[in-house]
Design an enzyme around this catalytic site. Structure first.
Site, PDB file in Angstrom:
ATOM      1  N   ASP A  85      44.754  24.558  56.217  1.00  0.00           N
ATOM      2  CA  ASP A  85      43.971  25.717  55.755  1.00  0.00           C
ATOM      3  C   ASP A  85      43.458  26.501  56.948  1.00  0.00           C
ATOM      4  O   ASP A  85      43.230  25.930  58.016  1.00  0.00           O
ATOM      5  CB  ASP A  85      42.791  25.239  54.881  1.00  0.00           C
ATOM      6  CG  ASP A  85      42.345  26.289  53.881  1.00  0.00           C
ATOM      7  OD1 ASP A  85      41.878  27.361  54.328  1.00  0.00           O
ATOM      8  OD2 ASP A  85      42.464  26.062  52.674  1.00  0.00           O
TER       9      ASP A  85
ATOM     10  N   TYR B 117      49.458  41.808  44.506  1.00  0.00           N
ATOM     11  CA  TYR B 117      49.396  40.349  44.280  1.00  0.00           C
ATOM     12  C   TYR B 117      50.500  39.898  43.319  1.00  0.00           C
ATOM     13  O   TYR B 117      51.201  38.911  43.574  1.00  0.00           O
ATOM     14  CB  TYR B 117      48.015  40.002  43.723  1.00  0.00           C
ATOM     15  CG  TYR B 117      47.834  38.568  43.297  1.00  0.00           C
ATOM     16  CD1 TYR B 117      47.668  37.558  44.241  1.00  0.00           C
ATOM     17  CD2 TYR B 117      47.825  38.214  41.942  1.00  0.00           C
ATOM     18  CE1 TYR B 117      47.484  36.241  43.851  1.00  0.00           C
ATOM     19  CE2 TYR B 117      47.640  36.898  41.545  1.00  0.00           C
ATOM     20  CZ  TYR B 117      47.482  35.911  42.506  1.00  0.00           C
ATOM     21  OH  TYR B 117      47.312  34.609  42.116  1.00  0.00           O
TER      22      TYR B 117
ATOM     23  N   THR C 152      37.811  29.462  40.325  1.00  0.00           N
ATOM     24  CA  THR C 152      37.763  29.272  41.785  1.00  0.00           C
ATOM     25  C   THR C 152      37.037  30.482  42.377  1.00  0.00           C
ATOM     26  O   THR C 152      36.620  31.391  41.633  1.00  0.00           O
ATOM     27  CB  THR C 152      39.177  29.172  42.384  1.00  0.00           C
ATOM     28  OG1 THR C 152      39.841  30.431  42.203  1.00  0.00           O
ATOM     29  CG2 THR C 152      39.993  28.067  41.729  1.00  0.00           C
TER      30      THR C 152
END
Ligand SMILES: NC(=O)c1ccc[n+]([C@@H]2O[C@H](COP(=O)([O-])OP(=O)(O)OC[C@H]3O[C@@H](n4cnc5c(N)ncnc54)[C@H](O)[C@@H]3O)[C@@H](O)[C@H]2O)c1
Length: 258
Positions: A39, A156, A191
């Site tokens: 990450d 996206y 999230t």
């Protein structure tokens, strides 16, 4: 003692520090995998590795930016040096550049570089290790956005559509190397990005679940928890999915079924 589903497997999860990636690392560790967390968010990655290691399971964080080829090479080198194999790759890292027709060149390049090119380059770097140990499983993160139109989402959504067909193409190319390639395509998941967008509308988890534009767009009338997506990723990554490849599995509470 009963055998866990990922005993002796080494699993690499990109974007493993937060959200669905984090839930996947935790779920995999519960099934005895050795988890490599990749990450850009070093604080989250280190914290998660520590959290997993405290439970007696094995996790290892490698700071990684998948938009950089050098960083990906370092990730694979570090993983090889420590564990000598990769059995499972979860291509989860992505950026949410949510723009319409007016998106700039920079915005297009950023979203394509991370979500599409980055995913392809991580896969390219990992495949030789998988081949060396006789095969493996790759799970990509698609989305409902791979298949449907959503207002002002063209940047996206184009990348998520690319992931869905990248999944099919790589499944074809890698089958002879005993590598299965599938995608999990979530609906709306609780999230960071969804928390932020709903907060901007004055919603919390309960009111977002009940809202017609959020939870209400799914047959199940709620937003998913990251662990519910991780469970599907675990299934496709495990030997239980041994005859499944090239599949885009909708995990969307019925969103795209109507
Ligand atoms: N949340 C949703 O509703 C939803 C729905 C459908 C699909 N998805 C997909 O699921 C995946 C995870 O989404 P999420 O909501 O958990 O996101 P998130 O933002 O919570 O987590 C993404 C992680 O990726 C990391 N990341 C971003 N760019 C990176 C880079 N260049 N290199 C390495 N790491 C990087 C971030 O630091 C973060 O830890 C994404 O592929 C997303 O498209 C999410």
């Amino acid at each position: 003692m009963t055998q866990k589903r990922l005993t002796d497997k080494v699993a690499l999860v990109t974007g493993g520090g937060n959200g669905i990636g984090r839930a996947t690392c935790l779920r995999f560790a519960e099934e005895d995998a050795t988890v490599v967390i990749a990450d850009v968010d070093e604080a989250s990655g280190n914290q998660l590795a520590e959290e997993i290691n405290k439970t007696g399971k094995q996790a290892f964080f490698v700071p990684t930016d998948i938009s950089s080829e050098a960083s990906i090479q370092n990730l694979v080198k570090e993983t090889e040096e420590h564990f000598d194999r990769i059995d499972i790759l979860v291509n989860n890292a992505a950026v949410f550049v949510l723009r319409g027709i007016d998106a700039s060149v920079d915005e297009w390049q950023q979203v394509l570089q991370v979500n599409v090119v980055g995913t392809a380059l991580v896969t390219r770097s990992v495949v030789p290790l998988m081949k060396r140990s006789g095969g493996g499983a790759i799970v990509n993160l698609g989305s409902i956005s791979s298949f449907i139109a959503q207002r002002e989402f063209v940047t996206y959504s184009s990348t998520k559509a690319a992931i869905s067909n990248m999944t099919r193409c790589l499944a074809e190319d890698l089958a002879e190397s005993h590598i299965r390639v599938n995608a999990v395509c979530p609906g709306t998941v609780w999230t960071g990005i969804v928390e932020e967008l709903t907060r901007q509308q004055g919603l919390d988890r309960a009111t977002a679940d009940a809202h017609p534009d959020w939870g209400g767009t799914h047959m199940l009338r709620r937003i998913a928890d990251p662990r519910e997506i991780a469970n599907a990723i675990l299934f496709l990554a495990s030997d239980e999915a041994s005859f499944i490849t090239g599949e885009n599995l909708m995990v969307d509470g019925g969103y795209t079924a109507r």
